[in-house]
Scaffold this motif. Structure first.
Motif, PDB file in Angstrom:
ATOM      1  N   ILE A 520       0.793  -1.127  -0.019  1.00 41.28           N
ATOM      2  CA  ILE A 520      -0.356   0.407   0.028  1.00 41.28           C
ATOM      3  C   ILE A 520       0.771   0.958  -0.205  1.00 41.28           C
ATOM      4  CG2 ILE A 520      -2.090   1.547   1.711  1.00 41.28           C
ATOM      5  CD1 ILE A 520      -2.491  -1.326   2.382  1.00 41.28           C
ATOM      6  N   LEU A 521       1.991   0.802   0.478  1.00 40.76           N
ATOM      7  CA  LEU A 521       2.342   2.611   0.858  1.00 40.76           C
ATOM      8  C   LEU A 521       4.286   2.921   0.013  1.00 40.76           C
ATOM      9  CD1 LEU A 521       2.812   2.558   5.189  1.00 40.76           C
ATOM     10  CD2 LEU A 521       1.485   4.041   3.403  1.00 40.76           C
ATOM     11  N   ASN A 522       4.939   2.292  -0.353  1.00 39.49           N
ATOM     12  CA  ASN A 522       5.517   1.767  -1.279  1.00 39.49           C
ATOM     13  C   ASN A 522       5.457   2.426  -2.819  1.00 39.49           C
ATOM     14  OD1 ASN A 522       7.985   0.857  -2.276  1.00 39.49           O
ATOM     15  ND2 ASN A 522       7.150   0.110  -3.755  1.00 39.49           N
ATOM     16  N   THR A 523       6.268   3.740  -3.482  1.00 37.00           N
ATOM     17  CA  THR A 523       5.752   4.152  -4.575  1.00 37.00           C
ATOM     18  C   THR A 523       7.347   4.070  -5.098  1.00 37.00           C
ATOM     19  OG1 THR A 523       7.211   6.190  -3.014  1.00 37.00           O
ATOM     20  CG2 THR A 523       4.741   6.192  -3.218  1.00 37.00           C
ATOM     21  N   SER A 524       8.399   3.214  -4.497  1.00 36.99           N
ATOM     22  CA  SER A 524       8.821   3.081  -5.755  1.00 36.99           C
ATOM     23  C   SER A 524       9.720   1.756  -5.922  1.00 36.99           C
ATOM     24  CB  SER A 524      10.444   2.723  -4.845  1.00 36.99           C
ATOM     25  OG  SER A 524      12.360   2.442  -5.709  1.00 36.99           O
ATOM     26  N   ASP A 525       9.545   1.163  -7.209  1.00 38.44           N
ATOM     27  CA  ASP A 525       9.732   0.235  -8.204  1.00 38.44           C
ATOM     28  C   ASP A 525      10.414  -1.404  -7.717  1.00 38.44           C
ATOM     29  OD1 ASP A 525       8.670   1.419 -10.295  1.00 38.44           O
ATOM     30  OD2 ASP A 525       9.527   2.063 -11.620  1.00 38.44           O
ATOM     31  N   VAL A 526      11.533  -0.345  -6.521  1.00 38.26           N
ATOM     32  CA  VAL A 526      13.171  -1.378  -6.480  1.00 38.26           C
ATOM     33  C   VAL A 526      12.578  -0.830  -4.885  1.00 38.26           C
ATOM     34  CG1 VAL A 526      15.085  -2.309  -6.459  1.00 38.26           C
ATOM     35  CG2 VAL A 526      14.117  -1.283  -8.251  1.00 38.26           C
ATOM     36  N   VAL A 527      12.483  -2.037  -4.113  1.00 36.87           N
ATOM     37  CA  VAL A 527      12.934  -1.833  -2.406  1.00 36.87           C
ATOM     38  C   VAL A 527      14.156  -2.656  -1.798  1.00 36.87           C
ATOM     39  CG1 VAL A 527      11.450  -3.127  -0.326  1.00 36.87           C
ATOM     40  CG2 VAL A 527      10.066  -3.085  -2.844  1.00 36.87           C
ATOM     41  N   THR A 528      14.156  -1.629  -1.423  1.00 32.90           N
ATOM     42  CA  THR A 528      15.680  -1.558  -1.055  1.00 32.90           C
ATOM     43  C   THR A 528      15.503  -1.525   0.572  1.00 32.90           C
ATOM     44  OG1 THR A 528      16.162   0.492  -0.550  1.00 32.90           O
ATOM     45  CG2 THR A 528      16.872  -1.178  -2.386  1.00 32.90           C
ATOM     46  N   VAL A 529      16.655  -1.775   1.714  1.00 31.64           N
ATOM     47  CA  VAL A 529      16.476  -1.640   2.876  1.00 31.64           C
ATOM     48  C   VAL A 529      15.850  -0.359   3.387  1.00 31.64           C
ATOM     49  CG1 VAL A 529      17.991  -1.527   5.232  1.00 31.64           C
ATOM     50  CG2 VAL A 529      18.244  -2.947   3.231  1.00 31.64           C
ATOM     51  N   GLN A 530      16.049   0.579   2.591  1.00 30.67           N
ATOM     52  CA  GLN A 530      15.767   2.104   3.578  1.00 30.67           C
ATOM     53  C   GLN A 530      14.091   1.371   2.775  1.00 30.67           C
ATOM     54  OE1 GLN A 530      18.068   1.751   1.286  1.00 30.67           O
ATOM     55  NE2 GLN A 530      19.612   2.804   2.636  1.00 30.67           N
ATOM     56  N   GLU A 531      13.597   1.101   2.282  1.00 32.71           N
ATOM     57  CA  GLU A 531      12.205   1.136   1.990  1.00 32.71           C
ATOM     58  C   GLU A 531      11.383  -0.252   3.133  1.00 32.71           C
ATOM     59  OE1 GLU A 531      13.312   3.220  -1.371  1.00 32.71           O
ATOM     60  OE2 GLU A 531      13.860   0.988  -0.475  1.00 32.71           O
ATOM     61  N   ILE A 532      12.066  -0.514   4.010  1.00 32.83           N
ATOM     62  CA  ILE A 532      11.638  -1.927   4.669  1.00 32.83           C
ATOM     63  C   ILE A 532      11.524  -1.113   5.632  1.00 32.83           C
ATOM     64  CG2 ILE A 532      13.222  -3.940   5.860  1.00 32.83           C
ATOM     65  CD1 ILE A 532      11.192  -4.316   3.473  1.00 32.83           C
ATOM     66  N   ASP A 533      13.051  -0.194   6.142  1.00 33.82           N
ATOM     67  CA  ASP A 533      12.932   0.578   7.349  1.00 33.82           C
ATOM     68  C   ASP A 533      11.327   1.674   7.625  1.00 33.82           C
ATOM     69  OD1 ASP A 533      15.697  -0.179   8.752  1.00 33.82           O
ATOM     70  OD2 ASP A 533      16.888   0.892   7.515  1.00 33.82           O
ATOM     71  N   LEU A 534      10.985   1.703   6.319  1.00 33.45           N
ATOM     72  CA  LEU A 534      10.602   2.606   6.522  1.00 33.45           C
ATOM     73  C   LEU A 534       8.814   2.328   6.754  1.00 33.45           C
ATOM     74  CD1 LEU A 534      10.874   4.755   2.801  1.00 33.45           C
ATOM     75  CD2 LEU A 534      10.772   5.892   5.380  1.00 33.45           C
ATOM     76  N   LEU A 535       9.075   0.738   6.621  1.00 31.63           N
ATOM     77  CA  LEU A 535       7.683   0.439   7.724  1.00 31.63           C
ATOM     78  C   LEU A 535       7.227  -0.106   9.171  1.00 31.63           C
ATOM     79  CD1 LEU A 535       8.133  -3.157   4.920  1.00 31.63           C
ATOM     80  CD2 LEU A 535       6.566  -1.059   4.812  1.00 31.63           C
ATOM     81  N   ASP A 536       8.869   0.895   9.739  1.00 29.22           N
ATOM     82  CA  ASP A 536       8.978   0.378  10.793  1.00 29.22           C
ATOM     83  C   ASP A 536       7.731  -0.576  11.382  1.00 29.22           C
ATOM     84  OD1 ASP A 536       9.759   2.376  13.201  1.00 29.22           O
ATOM     85  OD2 ASP A 536       7.813   3.013  13.373  1.00 29.22           O
ATOM     86  N   ILE A 537       8.258  -1.930  11.049  1.00 35.79           N
ATOM     87  CA  ILE A 537       7.900  -3.265  11.608  1.00 35.79           C
ATOM     88  C   ILE A 537       7.944  -3.386  13.447  1.00 35.79           C
ATOM     89  CG2 ILE A 537       7.864  -5.700  11.613  1.00 35.79           C
ATOM     90  CD1 ILE A 537       9.137  -5.673   8.896  1.00 35.79           C
ATOM     91  N   GLY A 538       8.735  -2.480  13.520  1.00 35.83           N
ATOM     92  CA  GLY A 538       9.357  -3.214  15.716  1.00 35.83           C
ATOM     93  C   GLY A 538       8.280  -1.668  15.895  1.00 35.83           C
ATOM     94  N   SER A 539       7.783  -1.287  15.225  1.00 34.42           N
ATOM     95  CA  SER A 539       6.150  -0.060  16.272  1.00 34.42           C
ATOM     96  C   SER A 539       5.424  -0.873  16.354  1.00 34.42           C
ATOM     97  CB  SER A 539       6.214   0.768  15.215  1.00 34.42           C
ATOM     98  OG  SER A 539       5.694   0.920  14.422  1.00 34.42           O
ATOM     99  N   THR A 540       4.763  -2.369  15.544  1.00 39.35           N
ATOM    100  CA  THR A 540       4.037  -2.510  16.094  1.00 39.35           C
ATOM    101  C   THR A 540       4.056  -4.133  16.371  1.00 39.35           C
ATOM    102  OG1 THR A 540       3.825  -2.873  13.883  1.00 39.35           O
ATOM    103  CG2 THR A 540       2.640  -1.534  14.107  1.00 39.35           C
ATOM    104  N   SER A 541       4.927  -4.218  16.520  1.00 42.40           N
ATOM    105  CA  SER A 541       6.003  -5.684  16.980  1.00 42.40           C
ATOM    106  C   SER A 541       5.392  -6.416  18.573  1.00 42.40           C
ATOM    107  CB  SER A 541       7.009  -5.866  17.015  1.00 42.40           C
ATOM    108  OG  SER A 541       7.302  -7.393  17.134  1.00 42.40           O
ATOM    109  N   LEU A 542       4.897  -7.370  18.429  1.00 40.28           N
ATOM    110  CA  LEU A 542       4.224  -7.779  19.830  1.00 40.28           C
ATOM    111  C   LEU A 542       5.737  -8.375  20.763  1.00 40.28           C
ATOM    112  CD1 LEU A 542       2.348 -10.883  18.389  1.00 40.28           C
ATOM    113  CD2 LEU A 542       1.245  -8.423  19.449  1.00 40.28           C
TER     114      LEU A 542
END
Length: 597
Positions: A520-542
């Motif tokens: 939903i959020l990605n706007t880049s054709d290629v997903v790198t580490v920076q795009e993964i960091d932008l997901l902020d996965i840890g903020s909602t992690s159990l």
């Protein structure tokens, strides 16, 4: 309404037999004879009136002023002394019921000295043959009109009764099961065609019920007037027989027996459950939906496939989000029950009383707030199929006892019911690893645990199947991009390495959420580490055991060599990689020192 007339007299059966009508209007002994010989015909008698009789006696006196009158009649009249006083002549009365009595009456009165005979048409014909004087008692106009009106009223009532009878007969004969109506003495008063076919007898009316069906176990119920139900075999057919009392004016008038073919009932139930499947009680996933390259997971899938081929209970153990329901649905869809309902319930989501009513159902008025007509429980809905009890370790101890009984007896008793319902249901349960602790603490019944864990699978967490993180993430991103009509990006190996470094305490459910967020959020054709960091996965992690995520990462089972390989493929600087892993730069350098010499 058809009306016809004919001229007969006397009581000769050969004269009466050809008469065909629903209602017959007749007079005297002829009316009596018709009623006796044709009991199914409604007979309306034309009675003498007092005026008719007095008129005939007056004519007799005029014809024979000094004579002795002989009166032959089938009706109850006043005493002959009173008649003699009224007429002023001697009067003798002879009571008759048929034409033989009339012959005897004429002879008897003639011997008594009667010189003038008064009576009906049968007497007149006999007097003609013997040359005896007679007066015919003729029925007056009003008596005939009264009899005809009564016949018309009877015809209308008979027509209504026949219409109701035809309607009832149509209803009975169009029923899907055999029906017998029995009176209080045990005699069959009605039966439909299905009953005739079942018992091989026709007609059934008038037969004692013992001639077609008898069960000694029902004798007490018949005598007491109670309702009774029994599964029996009749002429090779297995039938559910029900005895229902029939009451009239608050008194038992008999019983209605229904004989339902058990196989037809099962087929009807199957149609109902098929309809329930269309309403959503169906498993959507199969083993082909389990995406894995992990040897341990592949072994679990093969083990689950074998479980699907046998009817035993299955217990799925594992952390939240490891795919327990996915395995449950796959086992169901690979089993012989695949076309039957798959019903799932989360035992932790409902309070004790509601969970009990949901599982077992309830009858009308079983408790305050109960739905009118009652409700079928999930065991009934899952009949012939599978019932998935998710988070079974959270089930209240009271409900555990009732569940154990269902598993042992294979029958369910609804709340408020006094009878049980047989059920054929496969149970698949799911729980996290704490269920063992609950057994030890007495919060989960040991006997129930043994019942539900005949076959068990221990699903592994995502952090122990690192090779699956990349393929699962790509699978979910592709899935959500198609669902939301979005362009699918290219995932780099560095991005996958960043995902592998995360411990995923929420397992596949957490990974799937991250994939949808990226789609939903990605706007880049290629997903790198920076795009993964932008997901902020840890903020909602159990959080596991209330430990910080950094400590979780430190405890994840990743060797120094694996950590170094992740760093090389991440494309990150040492400082960025150390921050992502929750390690200090000094610690990271120490771990990497052995591989950089």
């Amino acid at each position: 309404m058809a009306v016809s007339t004919t001229h007969i007299f006397g009581t000769d059966p050969q004269v009466i037999e050809p008469l065909h009508a629903d209602i017959i209007v007749a007079r005297g002994i002829t009316a009596i004879a018709i009623a006796l010989q044709k009991p199914s015909v409604h007979v309306v008698p034309i009675n003498w009136s007092n005026a008719d009789l007095l008129s005939a006696l007056s004519q007799a006196k005029a014809a024979s002023p000094d004579g002795h009158i002989g009166l032959i009649t089938n009706e109850q009249l006043c005493e002959q002394e009173e008649l003699a006083t009224l007429v002023g002549l001697d009067v003798s009365v002879f009571q008759v019921t048929d034409q033989n009595d009339v012959l005897e009456g004429v002879s008897t009165l003639q011997k008594q000295g009667c010189t003038m005979f008064v009576g009906g048409l049968t007497m007149c014909r006999i007097c003609e043959e013997r040359n005896l004087p007679f007066i015919h008692v003729k029925t007056g106009y009003q008596a005939v009109v009264h009899a005809v009106n009564e016949a018309v009223g009877a015809a209308r009532s008979l027509d209504r009764a026949q219409t109701r009878g035809n309607l009832l007969g149509t209803l009975l004969n169009n029923a899907n099961y055999a029906l017998l109506a029995i009176d209080s003495s045990g005699q069959i008063i009605a039966g439909n065609r299905q009953a005739e076919n079942l018992f091989g007898k026709s007609p059934l009316e008038g037969l004692p019920v013992e001639d077609v069906y008898f069960s000694s176990r029902w004798a007490e119920a018949f005598n007491s007037g109670n309702q009774k139900e029994e599964l029996v075999t009749i002429n090779g057919q297995q039938c559910l027989v029900t005895q229902q009392p029939i009451s009239m004016d608050e008194e038992k008038a008999g019983f209605l027996y229904t004989f339902q073919n058990a196989e037809a009932i099962r087929q009807t139930e199957h149609k109902i459950r098929t309809e329930l499947n269309r309403k959503g009680l169906v498993a959507r996933y199969s083993f082909s939906d389990i995406v894995t390259q992990n040897p341990h997971m592949q072994a679990l899938v093969q083990k689950a496939r074998r479980f699907s081929q046998v009817p035993g209970t299955v217990l799925l153990l594992g952390e939240t989000g490891t795919g327990k329901e996915l395995f449950a649905q796959s086992i169901h869809n690979a089993s012989a029950r695949a076309k039957e309902p798959f019903v799932a319930v989360n035992c932790a989501a409902l309070p004790e009383q509601l969970l009990e009513s949901e599982l077992f159902g309830y009858t009308d008025g079983a408790f305050t707030g109960a739905a009118k007509g009652g409700k079928a429980g999930l065991f009934e809905l899952a009949h012939k199929g599978t019932l998935f009890l998710d988070e079974i370790a959270e089930m209240p101890i009271v409900v555990q006892a009732k569940l154990l009984r269902v598993l042992q007896e294979r029958e369910v008793r609804k709340i408020g019911a006094d009878m049980v319902i047989p059920v054929d249901v496969r149970i698949i349960s799911a729980a996290n690893n704490t269920i063992i602790d609950k057994v030890r603490e007495g919060k989960f019944r040991l006997d129930l645990f043994y019942r539900i864990s005949l076959l068990s699978l221990q699903l592994i967490p995502l952090r122990e199947r690192l090779e699956d993180i990349g393929i699962l993430f790509r699978h979910f991103v592709q899935q959500y991009c198609r669902r939301h009509n979005l362009k699918e990006p290219l995932l780099t190996e560095q991005a996958i390495a960043a995902l592998n470094a995360f411990p995923w305490p929420g397992n596949i459910r957490e990974l799937r959420n991250a994939a949808e967020r990226l789609a939903i959020l990605n706007t880049s054709d290629v997903v790198t580490v920076q795009e993964i960091d932008l997901l902020d996965i840890g903020s909602t992690s159990l959080r596991m055991h209330d430990e910080p995520l950094k400590q979780i990462r430190r405890k994840s089972k990743v060797s120094d060599e694996e950590l170094y390989q992740q760093f090389l493929t991440s494309g990150l600087s040492r400082e960025a990689f150390a921050k992502q892993m929750g390690l200090s730069r000094t610690t990271l350098w120490r771990k990497f020192a052995a591989f950089e010499q």
